[in-house]
Design an enzyme around this catalytic site. Structure first.
Site, mmCIF file in Angstrom:
data_model
loop_
_atom_site.group_PDB
_atom_site.id
_atom_site.type_symbol
_atom_site.label_atom_id
_atom_site.label_comp_id
_atom_site.label_asym_id
_atom_site.label_seq_id
_atom_site.Cartn_x
_atom_site.Cartn_y
_atom_site.Cartn_z
ATOM 1 N N GLU A 183 -23.097 41.431 -8.604
ATOM 2 C CA GLU A 183 -22.940 42.711 -9.302
ATOM 3 C C GLU A 183 -24.127 43.592 -8.937
ATOM 4 O O GLU A 183 -25.031 43.163 -8.200
ATOM 5 C CB GLU A 183 -22.847 42.497 -10.820
ATOM 6 C CG GLU A 183 -21.502 41.919 -11.254
ATOM 7 C CD GLU A 183 -21.368 41.761 -12.759
ATOM 8 O OE1 GLU A 183 -22.209 42.250 -13.504
ATOM 9 O OE2 GLU A 183 -20.389 41.115 -13.173
ATOM 10 N N ARG A 235 -31.384 47.048 -17.916
ATOM 11 C CA ARG A 235 -30.974 45.655 -17.748
ATOM 12 C C ARG A 235 -30.189 45.446 -16.463
ATOM 13 O O ARG A 235 -29.303 46.228 -16.124
ATOM 14 C CB ARG A 235 -30.120 45.216 -18.948
ATOM 15 C CG ARG A 235 -29.552 43.826 -18.796
ATOM 16 C CD ARG A 235 -28.858 43.372 -20.053
ATOM 17 N NE ARG A 235 -27.703 44.162 -20.390
ATOM 18 C CZ ARG A 235 -26.509 44.031 -19.826
ATOM 19 N NH1 ARG A 235 -26.330 43.162 -18.842
ATOM 20 N NH2 ARG A 235 -25.513 44.768 -20.224
ATOM 21 N N HIS A 288 -23.322 51.280 -23.518
ATOM 22 C CA HIS A 288 -22.960 49.883 -23.254
ATOM 23 C C HIS A 288 -23.918 48.872 -23.886
ATOM 24 O O HIS A 288 -23.496 47.810 -24.335
ATOM 25 C CB HIS A 288 -22.937 49.675 -21.740
ATOM 26 C CG HIS A 288 -22.479 48.313 -21.303
ATOM 27 N ND1 HIS A 288 -21.232 47.808 -21.617
ATOM 28 C CD2 HIS A 288 -23.099 47.351 -20.571
ATOM 29 C CE1 HIS A 288 -21.104 46.588 -21.095
ATOM 30 N NE2 HIS A 288 -22.225 46.272 -20.473
ATOM 31 N N HIS A 333 -22.893 52.258 -19.316
ATOM 32 C CA HIS A 333 -22.128 51.595 -18.251
ATOM 33 C C HIS A 333 -21.417 52.664 -17.438
ATOM 34 O O HIS A 333 -20.750 53.530 -18.008
ATOM 35 C CB HIS A 333 -21.119 50.608 -18.854
ATOM 36 C CG HIS A 333 -20.601 49.635 -17.845
ATOM 37 N ND1 HIS A 333 -19.806 50.020 -16.798
ATOM 38 C CD2 HIS A 333 -20.787 48.302 -17.701
ATOM 39 C CE1 HIS A 333 -19.519 48.956 -16.057
ATOM 40 N NE2 HIS A 333 -20.118 47.899 -16.580
ATOM 41 N N ARG A 336 -27.700 49.724 -12.602
ATOM 42 C CA ARG A 336 -26.786 50.484 -13.465
ATOM 43 C C ARG A 336 -27.317 51.857 -13.877
ATOM 44 O O ARG A 336 -26.567 52.827 -13.937
ATOM 45 C CB ARG A 336 -26.540 49.638 -14.717
ATOM 46 C CG ARG A 336 -25.233 49.862 -15.331
ATOM 47 C CD ARG A 336 -24.949 48.805 -16.356
ATOM 48 N NE ARG A 336 -24.264 47.671 -15.796
ATOM 49 C CZ ARG A 336 -24.023 46.545 -16.478
ATOM 50 N NH1 ARG A 336 -24.438 46.425 -17.716
ATOM 51 N NH2 ARG A 336 -23.359 45.556 -15.919
#
Ligand code: SIN
Length: 512
Positions: free
Chosen positions: A124, A381, A346, A238, A285
């Protein structure tokens, strides 16, 4: 305000446990499973045991795949976190990852495997190699359903659903239990140690991937009790929720879809991430969300597109069965059409400050999972590190509780709270929640302006003032009070951080 409710401890029905755990996500359940069976545990859920952010997690859980990966995984974690991470906690996260993810497998959790039966690791955003364990695109569901079964086998664990923790009870900086609201009314769950594992706060935003119960209760409870909160300005957005202006509920399109090659495109069809970061669609992200937010301004649009049409339909259906079916039900065949997506709230990187054993600054009060701030995530994160944090630090909390519980003597104290309660009109709490969500969306979203934050703070302080003596009539009202408290803290923290860092992105005020 120290407590949200008027009560006299001596008059309350009392339940006695060794440990009370508030919250039933991965951190709450795994803590309960790792505590010695000789201790009596109460596990409380505000809703049902499954109504948690963990249950909704699609992507997976990251782990160091071998010893050689530890340094690389650590570097990916701190790079994504803009080097704001707590170095020691981040090392613990990675060092303990393999042992704990193996433990999940031992507990019966089934992660996807390749044709030879070996674990199939995926990639990811921000990860420089494949290291994420997953169960199709419903990893959280698999984890919760399995841990829930294991909890049911434990004779020392009592589960109370639909039970709301109003506040933790403290005396002389020591936690002695929880003030709870059940159908029957108020009670006190007295305990030697208490663990807050209530998850995030997504519901303070208009659009969030979080469960409906993620209203920041644990954060507000801890704050009222005098626990330190840290890094609350770092809210993660997100990048890819399914865009649908007709619906209030949010459906996540997992980052794992980009991990399998999906590309973000603007309305001209351009793969715009090439302009913003060398890792393109698999950049961390915060970078992807900020890039989308910028692209939306340039194009004057409300969404961009995610394109996975170049992958084989059978592969997509097998790898992402829930996402495929959900989108199809909403009229999008993702094997043929672009998916309209926009960023939504998120996760929160900040939370209740804990050490690497989950201890807060209040004696016998612990925190684990999203509600805690161990510092592992820094300012942003890394994907799939949230379930891992919940897991690793839950185990450490349990270890510490196993060690200290025999030494704790129960305190028999008198605690009471006498509030001058002001009766509010029926719709005033609802209006306050709507106001909070509107303000957070408008001023405390991805691209923040100092003036906007100041405006937001002014509005929230006014709401807070109005509710300063408000009488709560039930869970929804307690929740609203918590949301007011938490938004004020987020905005104040954001105002204190005067330079952009990670997920906290400051842009210039417009000239008036
Ligand atoms: C996702 O599946 O995209 C969410 C995973 C995460 O938050 O780490």
């Amino acid at each position: 305000m120290r407590y949200l409710e008027k009560f006299k401890l001596e008059d309350l029905r009392k339940l006695k446990y060794d440990v009370v755990i508030i919250g039933t996500g991965i951190a709450g359940l795994y803590t309960a499973l790792c505590i010695d069976e000789r201790y009596k545990i109460l596990l409380m859920s505000k809703d049902t045991i499954e109504t948690t952010n963990t249950y909704l997690a699609q992507g997976g859980i990251a782990t160091a795949v071998d010893n050689n990966d530890k340094d690389i995984f650590y570097e990916d974690t701190v790079k994504a976190g803009t080097y704001h991470n707590d170095i020691i906690a981040a090392k613990v996260l990675i060092d303990d990852s393999f042992e704990n993810t193996q433990q999940l497998i031992n507990l019966g959790i089934s992660f996807d495997t390749d044709e030879e039966g070996n674990i199939e690791y995926i990639k990811e955003g921000g990860h420089s190699r494949k290291r994420i364990l997953h169960s199709k695109d419903a990893t959280g569901r698999e984890i919760i359903e399995t841990l829930d079964k294991r909890i049911n086998e434990k004779k020392n664990v009592t589960v109370l659903e639909n039970t709301y923790a109003i506040d933790v009870l403290t005396t002389e900086n020591t936690c002695i239990g929880v003030l709870i609201k059940e159908d029957k009314g108020l009670s006190a769950a007295l305990s030697k140690t208490t663990v807050i594992a209530t998850g995030g706060l997504g519901q303070v935003y208009k659009q969030t991937t979080n469960s409906r119960v993620a209203t920041g209760d644990g954060l507000a409870i801890a704050h009222r009790a005098g626990a330190k909160l840290l890094d609350m300005e770092f809210v993660q957005f997100h990048p890819t929720a399914l865009y649908d202006p007709k619906r209030e509920d949010v459906f996540l399109i997992s980052e794992a879809v980009r991990g399998e090659g999906a590309i973000l495109r603007n309305h001209k069809g351009e793969p715009f991430m090439t302009k913003y970061h060398e890792l393109r669609d698999l950049a961390p992200r915060d970078v992807v969300s900020k890039s989308i937010a910028t692209e939306l301004i340039i194009e004057k649009q409300e969404h961009v597109f995610l394109d996975i049409t170049h992958r084989d339909k059978d592969f997509i259906k097998k790898r992402f069965p829930n996402i495929f079916t959900h989108c199809l039900e909403r009229g999008i065949d993702i094997s043929k059409e672009y998916i309209p997506v926009n960023p939504v709230q998120h996760y929160i990187m900040g939370g209740i400050r804990t050490d690497t054993s989950g201890r807060t600054n209040i004696n016998n009060l612990f925190a684990a999972g999203e509600v805690a701030c161990t510092g592992v995530h820094g300012a942003n994160r890394l994907a799939s590190n949230s379930l891992l944090e919940g897991l690793v630090f839950a185990k450490r909390v349990a270890k510490e509780i196993n060690c200290i519980t025999p030494k704790i003597k129960r305190k028999h104290v008198k605690i009471e709270c006498d509030l001058k309660n002001k009766e509010m009109k029926d719709d005033e709490f609802v209006e306050a929640r709507e106001k909070i969500r509107e303000v957070m969306k408008k001023h405390v979203f991805i691209l923040r302006k100092e003036k906007g934050l100041q405006k937001a703070l002014k509005i929230i302080k006014k709401v807070k003032q109005k509710f300063s003596n408000a009488k709560s009539r039930g869970v929804e009202d307690y929740t609203t009070m918590n949301m007011i408290a938490i938004t004020e803290i987020i905005i104040e923290s954001a105002l204190k951080r005067t330079k952009s860092l990670g997920a906290h992105v400051l842009v210039a005020n417009k000239k008036e």
